[in-house]
Design an enzyme around this catalytic site. Sequence first.
Site, PDB file in Angstrom:
ATOM      1  N   GLY A 221      -4.110   7.380  15.521  1.00  0.00           N
ATOM      2  CA  GLY A 221      -5.515   7.642  15.370  1.00  0.00           C
ATOM      3  C   GLY A 221      -5.480   8.183  14.172  1.00  0.00           C
ATOM      4  O   GLY A 221      -5.009   8.085  13.134  1.00  0.00           O
TER       5      GLY A 221
ATOM      6  N   GLY B 292       0.723  -1.342   0.065  1.00  0.00           N
ATOM      7  CA  GLY B 292       0.015   0.279  -0.071  1.00  0.00           C
ATOM      8  C   GLY B 292       0.747   1.229   0.065  1.00  0.00           C
ATOM      9  O   GLY B 292       0.475   2.187   0.677  1.00  0.00           O
TER      10      GLY B 292
ATOM     11  N   GLY C 216      -0.827   7.884   1.137  1.00  0.00           N
ATOM     12  CA  GLY C 216      -0.955   8.086   2.403  1.00  0.00           C
ATOM     13  C   GLY C 216       0.223   7.748   3.410  1.00  0.00           C
ATOM     14  O   GLY C 216       1.601   8.149   2.927  1.00  0.00           O
TER      15      GLY C 216
ATOM     16  N   GLU D  11      -5.957   9.562   2.183  1.00  0.00           N
ATOM     17  CA  GLU D  11      -7.211   9.151   1.253  1.00  0.00           C
ATOM     18  C   GLU D  11      -8.118   8.339   2.135  1.00  0.00           C
ATOM     19  O   GLU D  11      -9.247   7.748   1.441  1.00  0.00           O
ATOM     20  CB  GLU D  11      -6.606   8.508  -0.120  1.00  0.00           C
ATOM     21  CG  GLU D  11      -5.897   9.447  -1.156  1.00  0.00           C
ATOM     22  CD  GLU D  11      -5.134   8.845  -2.210  1.00  0.00           C
ATOM     23  OE1 GLU D  11      -5.481   7.602  -2.511  1.00  0.00           O
ATOM     24  OE2 GLU D  11      -4.416   9.499  -2.783  1.00  0.00           O
ATOM     25  N   PHE D  12      -7.653   7.760   3.258  1.00  0.00           N
ATOM     26  CA  PHE D  12      -8.621   7.110   3.981  1.00  0.00           C
ATOM     27  C   PHE D  12      -9.946   7.189   3.934  1.00  0.00           C
ATOM     28  O   PHE D  12     -10.865   6.170   3.711  1.00  0.00           O
ATOM     29  CB  PHE D  12      -7.794   6.871   5.496  1.00  0.00           C
ATOM     30  CG  PHE D  12      -8.601   5.990   6.240  1.00  0.00           C
ATOM     31  CD1 PHE D  12      -8.245   4.694   6.391  1.00  0.00           C
ATOM     32  CD2 PHE D  12      -9.682   6.444   7.131  1.00  0.00           C
ATOM     33  CE1 PHE D  12      -8.746   3.819   7.315  1.00  0.00           C
ATOM     34  CE2 PHE D  12     -10.039   5.685   7.908  1.00  0.00           C
ATOM     35  CZ  PHE D  12      -9.850   4.395   8.053  1.00  0.00           C
TER      36      PHE D  12
ATOM     37  N   SER E 213      -4.434   0.511  14.696  1.00  0.00           N
ATOM     38  CA  SER E 213      -5.168   1.817  14.706  1.00  0.00           C
ATOM     39  C   SER E 213      -5.683   1.945  16.163  1.00  0.00           C
ATOM     40  O   SER E 213      -5.852   0.959  16.856  1.00  0.00           O
ATOM     41  CB  SER E 213      -6.384   2.036  13.838  1.00  0.00           C
ATOM     42  OG  SER E 213      -7.230   2.795  13.891  1.00  0.00           O
TER      43      SER E 213
ATOM     44  N   TYR F  27     -14.647  -2.449  10.530  1.00  0.00           N
ATOM     45  CA  TYR F  27     -13.140  -1.887  10.341  1.00  0.00           C
ATOM     46  C   TYR F  27     -12.604  -1.987  11.717  1.00  0.00           C
ATOM     47  O   TYR F  27     -11.380  -2.393  11.930  1.00  0.00           O
ATOM     48  CB  TYR F  27     -13.271  -0.336  10.123  1.00  0.00           C
ATOM     49  CG  TYR F  27     -11.846   0.087  10.052  1.00  0.00           C
ATOM     50  CD1 TYR F  27     -11.063  -0.086   8.837  1.00  0.00           C
ATOM     51  CD2 TYR F  27     -11.420   1.080  11.037  1.00  0.00           C
ATOM     52  CE1 TYR F  27      -9.900   0.297   8.827  1.00  0.00           C
ATOM     53  CE2 TYR F  27     -10.132   1.482  11.046  1.00  0.00           C
ATOM     54  CZ  TYR F  27      -9.270   1.282   9.995  1.00  0.00           C
ATOM     55  OH  TYR F  27      -7.821   1.514   9.771  1.00  0.00           O
TER      56      TYR F  27
ATOM     57  N   ARG G  57      -1.966  -1.757  -5.922  1.00  0.00           N
ATOM     58  CA  ARG G  57      -2.782  -2.066  -7.103  1.00  0.00           C
ATOM     59  C   ARG G  57      -2.491  -0.999  -8.005  1.00  0.00           C
ATOM     60  O   ARG G  57      -2.263  -1.122  -9.190  1.00  0.00           O
ATOM     61  CB  ARG G  57      -4.269  -2.272  -6.608  1.00  0.00           C
ATOM     62  CG  ARG G  57      -4.607  -3.265  -5.954  1.00  0.00           C
ATOM     63  CD  ARG G  57      -5.907  -3.288  -5.274  1.00  0.00           C
ATOM     64  NE  ARG G  57      -6.118  -2.171  -4.685  1.00  0.00           N
ATOM     65  CZ  ARG G  57      -7.240  -1.887  -3.857  1.00  0.00           C
ATOM     66  NH1 ARG G  57      -8.367  -2.447  -3.937  1.00  0.00           N
ATOM     67  NH2 ARG G  57      -7.357  -0.709  -3.303  1.00  0.00           N
TER      68      ARG G  57
HETATM   69  P1  NDP Z   1      -4.687   5.334   1.853  1.00  0.00           P
HETATM   70  O1  NDP Z   1      -5.995   5.088   1.491  1.00  0.00           O
HETATM   71  O2  NDP Z   1      -4.183   6.641   1.682  1.00  0.00           O
HETATM   72  O3  NDP Z   1      -3.553   4.237   1.575  1.00  0.00           O
HETATM   73  C1  NDP Z   1      -3.995   3.018   1.657  1.00  0.00           C
HETATM   74  C2  NDP Z   1      -3.104   1.970   0.738  1.00  0.00           C
HETATM   75  O4  NDP Z   1      -3.525   0.816   0.864  1.00  0.00           O
HETATM   76  C3  NDP Z   1      -2.897   2.557  -0.615  1.00  0.00           C
HETATM   77  O5  NDP Z   1      -1.694   2.748  -1.034  1.00  0.00           O
HETATM   78  C4  NDP Z   1      -3.791   1.266  -1.521  1.00  0.00           C
HETATM   79  O6  NDP Z   1      -3.170   1.360  -2.860  1.00  0.00           O
HETATM   80  C5  NDP Z   1      -3.422   0.322  -0.583  1.00  0.00           C
HETATM   81  N1  NDP Z   1      -4.381  -0.969  -0.700  1.00  0.00           N
HETATM   82  C6  NDP Z   1      -5.756  -0.749  -0.337  1.00  0.00           C
HETATM   83  N2  NDP Z   1      -6.298  -2.058  -0.662  1.00  0.00           N
HETATM   84  C7  NDP Z   1      -5.053  -2.666  -1.196  1.00  0.00           C
HETATM   85  C8  NDP Z   1      -4.954  -4.210  -1.679  1.00  0.00           C
HETATM   86  N3  NDP Z   1      -6.348  -4.902  -1.750  1.00  0.00           N
HETATM   87  N4  NDP Z   1      -4.097  -4.529  -2.238  1.00  0.00           N
HETATM   88  C9  NDP Z   1      -2.959  -3.793  -2.096  1.00  0.00           C
HETATM   89  N5  NDP Z   1      -2.867  -2.592  -1.574  1.00  0.00           N
HETATM   90  C10 NDP Z   1      -4.088  -1.955  -1.169  1.00  0.00           C
HETATM   91  O7  NDP Z   1      -4.789   5.278   3.679  1.00  0.00           O
HETATM   92  P2  NDP Z   1      -3.801   5.082   5.024  1.00  0.00           P
HETATM   93  O8  NDP Z   1      -2.582   5.591   4.435  1.00  0.00           O
HETATM   94  O9  NDP Z   1      -4.394   6.023   5.840  1.00  0.00           O
HETATM   95  O10 NDP Z   1      -3.784   3.844   5.327  1.00  0.00           O
HETATM   96  C11 NDP Z   1      -2.677   2.856   5.272  1.00  0.00           C
HETATM   97  C12 NDP Z   1      -2.950   2.021   6.535  1.00  0.00           C
HETATM   98  O11 NDP Z   1      -3.020   2.746   7.957  1.00  0.00           O
HETATM   99  C13 NDP Z   1      -4.092   1.231   6.439  1.00  0.00           C
HETATM  100  O12 NDP Z   1      -3.962  -0.116   7.171  1.00  0.00           O
HETATM  101  C14 NDP Z   1      -4.934   1.931   7.424  1.00  0.00           C
HETATM  102  O13 NDP Z   1      -6.191   0.953   8.169  1.00  0.00           O
HETATM  103  C15 NDP Z   1      -4.222   2.696   8.850  1.00  0.00           C
HETATM  104  N6  NDP Z   1      -4.389   3.550   9.384  1.00  0.00           N
HETATM  105  C16 NDP Z   1      -5.031   4.422   9.069  1.00  0.00           C
HETATM  106  C17 NDP Z   1      -5.575   5.564   9.824  1.00  0.00           C
HETATM  107  C18 NDP Z   1      -6.027   7.004   9.356  1.00  0.00           C
HETATM  108  O14 NDP Z   1      -6.699   7.759   9.991  1.00  0.00           O
HETATM  109  N7  NDP Z   1      -5.849   7.204   8.003  1.00  0.00           N
HETATM  110  C19 NDP Z   1      -5.183   5.550  11.233  1.00  0.00           C
HETATM  111  C20 NDP Z   1      -4.940   4.170  11.610  1.00  0.00           C
HETATM  112  C21 NDP Z   1      -4.425   3.060  10.777  1.00  0.00           C
HETATM  113  P3  NDP Z   1      -4.066   1.046  -4.071  1.00  0.00           P
HETATM  114  O15 NDP Z   1      -5.399   1.519  -3.817  1.00  0.00           O
HETATM  115  O16 NDP Z   1      -3.120   1.414  -5.159  1.00  0.00           O
HETATM  116  O17 NDP Z   1      -3.884  -0.625  -4.165  1.00  0.00           O
HETATM  117  C1  8X3 Z   2      -8.076   4.756  11.254  1.00  0.00           C
HETATM  118  C2  8X3 Z   2      -8.528   5.655  12.479  1.00  0.00           C
HETATM  119  O1  8X3 Z   2     -10.534   6.360  13.934  1.00  0.00           O
HETATM  120  O2  8X3 Z   2     -10.493   6.811  11.594  1.00  0.00           O
HETATM  121  O3  8X3 Z   2      -7.745   3.664  11.538  1.00  0.00           O
HETATM  122  O4  8X3 Z   2     -10.901   4.492  12.186  1.00  0.00           O
HETATM  123  S1  8X3 Z   2     -10.251   5.650  12.424  1.00  0.00           S
END
Ligand code: NDP
Ligand code: 8X3
Length: 258
Positions: free
Chosen positions: A188, A13, A17, A193-194, A144, A157, A38
């Site tokens: 947190g 990923g 992000g 792009e989450f 998280s 989630y 992807r």
């Molecule tokens: P983004 O959406 O910005 O990034 C997510 C990444 O995961 C992208 O690069 C996406 O790439 C990749 N991804 C998603 N599905 C797949 C798949 N099936 N196979 C391969 N790659 C995949 O989100 P974040 O950077 O915020 O999220 C990264 C991690 O951090 C996650 O595990 C999320 O749960 C965790 N997290 C996020 C928080 C937040 O508030 N943002 C807080 C706590 C944890 P592509 O679509 O190109 O495959």
């Molecule tokens: C992502 C943080 O609180 O938006 O893991 O679910 S939250």
Amino acid sequence: MQKLNGKIVFITGASSGIGEASAFAFAAEGARLLLAARRLERFQELTPKLKDAGAVDVHTFSLDVRNAAQVQSQLDALPEEWKAIDILVNNAGLSRGLEKLHEGKLQDWDEMIDTNVKGLLYVTRAVVPGMVARARGHVVNLGSTAGELTYPNGAVYCGSKAAEHAINDGLRQDLLGTPVRVTSIDPGMVETEFSQVRFHGDKERAAKVYQGLTPLQPSDVADAIVWAATRPAHVNIARVLLTSIDQANSLLFNRKQS
Ligand code: NDP
Ligand code: 8X3
């Protein structure tokens, strides 16, 4: 302190992000970056920037972590010089929807569980045997605050991130007696792009998530990941829980009224 120069760091990923920010943070340490997601096209622009930022080398490939056969075949197909992965960052993950459990969409649930739980397991299963055989390695999993404390409308989630905690702790126990380290980084709210992904592309709704507060930035999380990876070899950071100053836990925020 462990030096990261020349180490092979595999980030899932990495196209956005926290994964992308981690790639830059490891680049600054002179690592060799193995990046997967992807959306392979995103790496065309990223690769030269990562080299400018200090990455010794960058190798990218397309990967859907939900596909167990693809995970194994893509890792088997790596050029020989990229196979000895030193650090795995299991970052690929997503949320889909924010709904009461009894009104939730099965497709959203499948996507979250298949990515955040099963995908993390598939990649770990494919990479860790090599770390054990080479007697070196570090697995960093993205957890998280959602895995610590469940919030309303987020049961699936939150459940996927609670599962990440159990898997992280179980892996650390199973690797006891090897030099392979296991860390969970549990942020947190981070501005990535989450939320756009969670709300199926609804940017307006996604922006509201961060309204009136200062969220963490992806680079804050990357900083914690690199910190864990650079501790001396005998130190295993089990878990890092980090939030912005405007967040106490999954439920409690300091949101200014606008
Ligand atoms: P983004 O959406 O910005 O990034 C997510 C990444 O995961 C992208 O690069 C996406 O790439 C990749 N991804 C998603 N599905 C797949 C798949 N099936 N196979 C391969 N790659 C995949 O989100 P974040 O950077 O915020 O999220 C990264 C991690 O951090 C996650 O595990 C999320 O749960 C965790 N997290 C996020 C928080 C937040 O508030 N943002 C807080 C706590 C944890 P592509 O679509 O190109 O495959
Ligand atoms: C992502 C943080 O609180 O938006 O893991 O679910 S939250």
